[in-house]
Design a protein around this motif. Structure first.
Motif, PDB file in Angstrom:
ATOM      1  N   ALA A 314       0.826  -1.209   0.000  1.00  0.00           N
ATOM      2  CA  ALA A 314       0.000   0.000   0.000  1.00  0.00           C
ATOM      3  C   ALA A 314       0.858   1.256   0.000  1.00  0.00           C
ATOM      4  CB  ALA A 314      -0.927  -0.008   1.212  1.00  0.00           C
ATOM      5  N   LYS A 315       1.940   1.245   0.770  1.00  0.00           N
ATOM      6  CA  LYS A 315       2.822   2.413   0.839  1.00  0.00           C
ATOM      7  C   LYS A 315       3.472   2.681  -0.503  1.00  0.00           C
ATOM      8  CE  LYS A 315       6.727   4.292   3.457  1.00  0.00           C
ATOM      9  NZ  LYS A 315       7.696   4.044   4.556  1.00  0.00           N
ATOM     10  N   ARG A 316       3.925   1.629  -1.181  1.00  0.00           N
ATOM     11  CA  ARG A 316       4.581   1.807  -2.470  1.00  0.00           C
ATOM     12  C   ARG A 316       3.598   2.208  -3.564  1.00  0.00           C
ATOM     13  NH1 ARG A 316       9.212  -2.884  -3.230  1.00  0.00           N
ATOM     14  NH2 ARG A 316      10.226  -2.641  -1.184  1.00  0.00           N
ATOM     15  N   VAL A 317       2.382   1.675  -3.479  1.00  0.00           N
ATOM     16  CA  VAL A 317       1.367   2.014  -4.478  1.00  0.00           C
ATOM     17  C   VAL A 317       0.875   3.444  -4.289  1.00  0.00           C
ATOM     18  CG1 VAL A 317      -1.014   1.515  -5.157  1.00  0.00           C
ATOM     19  CG2 VAL A 317       0.632  -0.343  -4.950  1.00  0.00           C
ATOM     20  N   GLY A 318       0.797   3.893  -3.043  1.00  0.00           N
ATOM     21  CA  GLY A 318       0.344   5.243  -2.768  1.00  0.00           C
ATOM     22  C   GLY A 318      -1.130   5.357  -2.476  1.00  0.00           C
ATOM     23  N   LEU A 319      -1.741   4.271  -1.965  1.00  0.00           N
ATOM     24  CA  LEU A 319      -3.155   4.280  -1.608  1.00  0.00           C
ATOM     25  C   LEU A 319      -3.337   3.716  -0.200  1.00  0.00           C
ATOM     26  CD1 LEU A 319      -4.980   2.959  -4.823  1.00  0.00           C
ATOM     27  CD2 LEU A 319      -4.923   5.309  -3.993  1.00  0.00           C
ATOM     28  N   GLU A 320      -4.407   4.128   0.447  1.00  0.00           N
ATOM     29  CA  GLU A 320      -4.731   3.571   1.754  1.00  0.00           C
ATOM     30  C   GLU A 320      -5.151   2.118   1.599  1.00  0.00           C
ATOM     31  OE1 GLU A 320      -7.932   4.277   5.409  1.00  0.00           O
ATOM     32  OE2 GLU A 320      -7.747   5.743   3.786  1.00  0.00           O
ATOM     33  N   LEU A 321      -4.708   1.271   2.496  1.00  0.00           N
ATOM     34  CA  LEU A 321      -5.032  -0.153   2.446  1.00  0.00           C
ATOM     35  C   LEU A 321      -6.416  -0.389   3.043  1.00  0.00           C
ATOM     36  CD1 LEU A 321      -4.112  -3.047   1.852  1.00  0.00           C
ATOM     37  CD2 LEU A 321      -3.046  -3.089   4.124  1.00  0.00           C
ATOM     38  N   THR A 322      -7.327  -0.925   2.220  1.00  0.00           N
ATOM     39  CA  THR A 322      -8.688  -1.183   2.680  1.00  0.00           C
ATOM     40  C   THR A 322      -8.860  -2.600   3.193  1.00  0.00           C
ATOM     41  OG1 THR A 322      -9.612   0.437   1.140  1.00  0.00           O
ATOM     42  CG2 THR A 322     -11.119  -1.231   1.982  1.00  0.00           C
ATOM     43  N   GLY A 323      -8.219  -3.564   2.540  1.00  0.00           N
ATOM     44  CA  GLY A 323      -8.405  -4.941   2.963  1.00  0.00           C
ATOM     45  C   GLY A 323      -7.235  -5.827   2.605  1.00  0.00           C
ATOM     46  N   ILE A 324      -7.087  -6.918   3.372  1.00  0.00           N
ATOM     47  CA  ILE A 324      -6.041  -7.914   3.146  1.00  0.00           C
ATOM     48  C   ILE A 324      -6.710  -9.279   3.010  1.00  0.00           C
ATOM     49  CG2 ILE A 324      -3.982  -9.037   4.083  1.00  0.00           C
ATOM     50  CD1 ILE A 324      -3.499  -6.503   5.742  1.00  0.00           C
ATOM     51  N   ILE A 325      -6.380  -9.992   1.948  1.00  0.00           N
ATOM     52  CA  ILE A 325      -6.887 -11.348   1.751  1.00  0.00           C
ATOM     53  C   ILE A 325      -5.749 -12.325   2.003  1.00  0.00           C
ATOM     54  CG2 ILE A 325      -7.933 -12.972   0.145  1.00  0.00           C
ATOM     55  CD1 ILE A 325      -9.187 -10.649  -1.315  1.00  0.00           C
ATOM     56  N   PRO A 326      -5.822 -13.125   3.061  1.00  0.00           N
ATOM     57  CA  PRO A 326      -4.745 -14.072   3.356  1.00  0.00           C
ATOM     58  C   PRO A 326      -4.685 -15.196   2.326  1.00  0.00           C
ATOM     59  CG  PRO A 326      -6.198 -13.725   5.258  1.00  0.00           C
ATOM     60  CD  PRO A 326      -6.886 -13.164   4.065  1.00  0.00           C
ATOM     61  N   PHE A 353     -10.279 -16.717   2.881  1.00  0.00           N
ATOM     62  CA  PHE A 353     -10.637 -15.860   1.744  1.00  0.00           C
ATOM     63  C   PHE A 353     -12.034 -15.264   1.947  1.00  0.00           C
ATOM     64  CE2 PHE A 353     -11.499 -14.461  -2.498  1.00  0.00           C
ATOM     65  CZ  PHE A 353     -10.268 -14.293  -3.122  1.00  0.00           C
ATOM     66  N   LEU A 354     -12.996 -16.102   2.320  1.00  0.00           N
ATOM     67  CA  LEU A 354     -14.361 -15.610   2.534  1.00  0.00           C
ATOM     68  C   LEU A 354     -14.429 -14.656   3.723  1.00  0.00           C
ATOM     69  CD1 LEU A 354     -16.654 -18.714   1.907  1.00  0.00           C
ATOM     70  CD2 LEU A 354     -15.838 -16.991   0.296  1.00  0.00           C
ATOM     71  N   ASN A 355     -13.699 -14.960   4.782  1.00  0.00           N
ATOM     72  CA  ASN A 355     -13.685 -14.070   5.945  1.00  0.00           C
ATOM     73  C   ASN A 355     -13.180 -12.688   5.562  1.00  0.00           C
ATOM     74  OD1 ASN A 355     -14.625 -16.129   7.581  1.00  0.00           O
ATOM     75  ND2 ASN A 355     -12.584 -16.701   8.319  1.00  0.00           N
ATOM     76  N   ALA A 356     -12.158 -12.639   4.704  1.00  0.00           N
ATOM     77  CA  ALA A 356     -11.610 -11.349   4.262  1.00  0.00           C
ATOM     78  C   ALA A 356     -12.613 -10.590   3.411  1.00  0.00           C
ATOM     79  CB  ALA A 356     -10.318 -11.579   3.482  1.00  0.00           C
ATOM     80  N   LEU A 357     -13.341 -11.301   2.552  1.00  0.00           N
ATOM     81  CA  LEU A 357     -14.361 -10.632   1.736  1.00  0.00           C
ATOM     82  C   LEU A 357     -15.482 -10.082   2.604  1.00  0.00           C
ATOM     83  CD1 LEU A 357     -14.736 -12.988  -1.386  1.00  0.00           C
ATOM     84  CD2 LEU A 357     -13.466 -10.834  -1.205  1.00  0.00           C
ATOM     85  N   GLN A 358     -15.875 -10.845   3.612  1.00  0.00           N
ATOM     86  CA  GLN A 358     -16.920 -10.349   4.506  1.00  0.00           C
ATOM     87  C   GLN A 358     -16.445  -9.125   5.279  1.00  0.00           C
ATOM     88  OE1 GLN A 358     -19.970 -11.210   4.543  1.00  0.00           O
ATOM     89  NE2 GLN A 358     -20.598  -9.889   6.234  1.00  0.00           N
ATOM     90  N   GLU A 359     -15.181  -9.118   5.651  1.00  0.00           N
ATOM     91  CA  GLU A 359     -14.613  -7.956   6.336  1.00  0.00           C
ATOM     92  C   GLU A 359     -14.673  -6.732   5.442  1.00  0.00           C
ATOM     93  OE1 GLU A 359     -13.107  -6.210   9.742  1.00  0.00           O
ATOM     94  OE2 GLU A 359     -13.699  -8.298   9.473  1.00  0.00           O
ATOM     95  N   LEU A 360     -14.437  -6.922   4.144  1.00  0.00           N
ATOM     96  CA  LEU A 360     -14.559  -5.805   3.188  1.00  0.00           C
ATOM     97  C   LEU A 360     -15.998  -5.276   3.163  1.00  0.00           C
ATOM     98  CD1 LEU A 360     -12.496  -6.960   0.071  1.00  0.00           C
ATOM     99  CD2 LEU A 360     -11.923  -5.129   1.672  1.00  0.00           C
ATOM    100  N   ARG A 361     -16.947  -6.168   3.258  1.00  0.00           N
ATOM    101  CA  ARG A 361     -18.352  -5.750   3.218  1.00  0.00           C
ATOM    102  C   ARG A 361     -18.698  -4.902   4.438  1.00  0.00           C
ATOM    103  NH1 ARG A 361     -22.336 -10.490   2.160  1.00  0.00           N
ATOM    104  NH2 ARG A 361     -23.700  -8.686   1.911  1.00  0.00           N
ATOM    105  N   THR A 362     -18.143  -5.257   5.593  1.00  0.00           N
ATOM    106  CA  THR A 362     -18.408  -4.453   6.789  1.00  0.00           C
ATOM    107  C   THR A 362     -17.813  -3.062   6.675  1.00  0.00           C
ATOM    108  OG1 THR A 362     -16.436  -5.210   7.986  1.00  0.00           O
ATOM    109  CG2 THR A 362     -18.435  -6.535   8.199  1.00  0.00           C
ATOM    110  N   LYS A 363     -16.841  -2.900   5.756  1.00  0.00           N
ATOM    111  CA  LYS A 363     -16.229  -1.585   5.530  1.00  0.00           C
ATOM    112  C   LYS A 363     -16.931  -0.808   4.432  1.00  0.00           C
ATOM    113  CE  LYS A 363     -11.650  -3.063   7.082  1.00  0.00           C
ATOM    114  NZ  LYS A 363     -10.215  -3.264   6.719  1.00  0.00           N
ATOM    115  N   GLY A 364     -18.072  -1.332   3.958  1.00  0.00           N
ATOM    116  CA  GLY A 364     -18.860  -0.587   2.990  1.00  0.00           C
ATOM    117  C   GLY A 364     -18.454  -0.756   1.556  1.00  0.00           C
ATOM    118  N   VAL A 365     -17.631  -1.796   1.235  1.00  0.00           N
ATOM    119  CA  VAL A 365     -17.212  -1.985  -0.147  1.00  0.00           C
ATOM    120  C   VAL A 365     -18.387  -2.436  -1.005  1.00  0.00           C
ATOM    121  CG1 VAL A 365     -15.712  -3.346  -1.658  1.00  0.00           C
ATOM    122  CG2 VAL A 365     -14.814  -2.395   0.461  1.00  0.00           C
ATOM    123  N   CYS A 366     -19.371  -3.100  -0.399  1.00  0.00           N
ATOM    124  CA  CYS A 366     -20.591  -3.444  -1.130  1.00  0.00           C
ATOM    125  C   CYS A 366     -21.747  -3.613  -0.149  1.00  0.00           C
ATOM    126  CB  CYS A 366     -20.385  -4.714  -1.960  1.00  0.00           C
ATOM    127  SG  CYS A 366     -20.143  -6.187  -0.980  1.00  0.00           S
TER     128      CYS A 366
END
Length: 366
Positions: A314-326, A353-366
């Motif tokens: 995220a630091k190298r890309v220059g964007l805030e990190l929203t989610g991590i998929i293990p 993988f599914l747990n990470a996607l659900q975590e993204l949903r709690t952050k308003g990604v969908c």
């Protein structure tokens, strides 16, 4: 302590009647009713705080819930309310949708505002997105990266199937005219399709197979066809090609996602090649397309021991990190069996993988 805050906010939605006193965060085994409508928040391990009113329209379960209600009113909709993995695991075990406290409050507001206004119309439970207006259909989610092999197809297929299992009407779109990975996974053959003719697939949703790159088609015409497709579904999930130069339909989907308050998931993996490719997109085309406000960076650990950490990516890309998929070995199994992880029989550990996607949903990604 989100539960106490949630209950405090709920008091402003109507008259609060307590089943029992002394709610605590770890064992909130109580029932709360708002007004005569019967919005209830049963607690975690017991249902002895009171009976669920027959008039209940909403039942909110705390994420620690182990037992279940003996009687659910026929008109009631049941949701798991909470943050993080506890809510997701309960949702999977009971086959119920998980929503954030904010979305639960929005649903409670719909009910009580109708009660106060005397409106007898039923609330719209089709979507839990709070817009302040009637829920709109066709939320567009584009899963994109300027690098291949970062997990775009895996995220698209699994997220779409999760939504479909919750009763949402979902259409997947393979926007890659060259790779056709999603099409091959779903149909077993790398074929092309037409955006006007989605196909039903055994995953419980629809698919637009690989869209060809059509130079003769104008961007306006492509956007119009996308909007028409979106009108028939709750969610459109797009598996975009992994390259910097965008085919017509990919550009059209990205721009339409911005115009319709959709979401763009920018995928990167934890290797130097992916970082370089995604950074080139962020530094150039992202602002050219004006999509930065709706773009969220998600880092997928495609290897068990990746060379870079997600935070460093995220630091190298220059964007805030929203989610991590293990890293999840079930992704390999998904491609071997030809079906997404939510349709598999999982053990107690579930799927990272599914747990990470659900975590993204709690952050308003969908």
């Amino acid at each position: 302590m989100w539960l106490q805050k949630f209950l405090a906010q709920l008091k402003h939605k109507g008259k609060l009647k307590k089943g029992r006193e002394g709610v605590n965060e770890r064992n909130p085994c109580r029932i709360y009713t708002v007004g005569d409508i019967g919005i209830t928040i049963p607690g975690a391990r017991a249902w002895d705080g009171g009976e669920i009113p027959p008039s209940a329209k909403l039942i909110f379960l705390a994420p620690q819930e182990e037992a279940g209600p003996r009687k659910i009113p026929p008109e009631a909709k049941v949701y798991i309310v909470g943050h993080g993995l506890a809510a997701w695991r309960l949702a999977v075990s009971k086959g119920l949708p998980a929503i954030t406290p904010e979305k639960a409050l929005a649903l409670a507001g719909e009910i009580t505002s109708q009660e106060n206004s005397g409106d007898q119309a039923q609330p719209n439970f089709g979507s839990t997105r709070s817009t302040g207006k009637e829920n709109k259909k066709g939320t567009i989610i584009v899963v994109y990266s300027s690098k291949t092999s970062v997990g775009k197809t895996s995220a698209t297929a699994n997220l779409g199937t999760m939504l479909a299992k919750e009763g949402k009407k979902v259409c997947l779109v393979d926007a890659d005219p060259g790779g056709r990975t999603l099409t091959s996974l779903a149909l077993g053959i790398a074929t092309t399709g037409d955006i006007a003719s989605p196909q039903k697939i055994p995953w419980g949703l629809d698919l637009v197979p690989s869209l060809p790159d059509s130079p003769a088609l104008g961007i306006t015409e492509a956007k119009n066809s996308i909007r028409k497709l979106a009108g028939d579904y709750d969610f459109i999930l797009v598996d975009a090609p992994g390259r910097l130069e965008l085919p017509l339909y990919t550009r059209a989907f990205l721009e339409t996602a911005v115009e319709t308050a959709g979401h763009i998931i920018l995928m990167a993996s934890c290797d130097h090649a992916a970082v370089a490719a995604v950074r080139a997109f962020v530094a150039g085309k992202m602002d050219e397309l004006h999509i930065r406000p709706v773009t969220r960076l998600v880092v997928n650990q495609t290897q068990p021991l990746p060379p870079l950490k997600p935070q460093e990516v995220a630091k190298r890309v220059g964007l805030e990190l929203t989610g991590i998929i293990p890293h999840d070995h079930l992704v390999d199994r998904m491609f071997a069996e030809g079906k997404p992880i939510p349709l598999m029989r999982l053990g107690r550990k579930g799927s990272a993988f599914l747990n990470a996607l659900q975590e993204l949903r709690t952050k308003g990604v969908c």
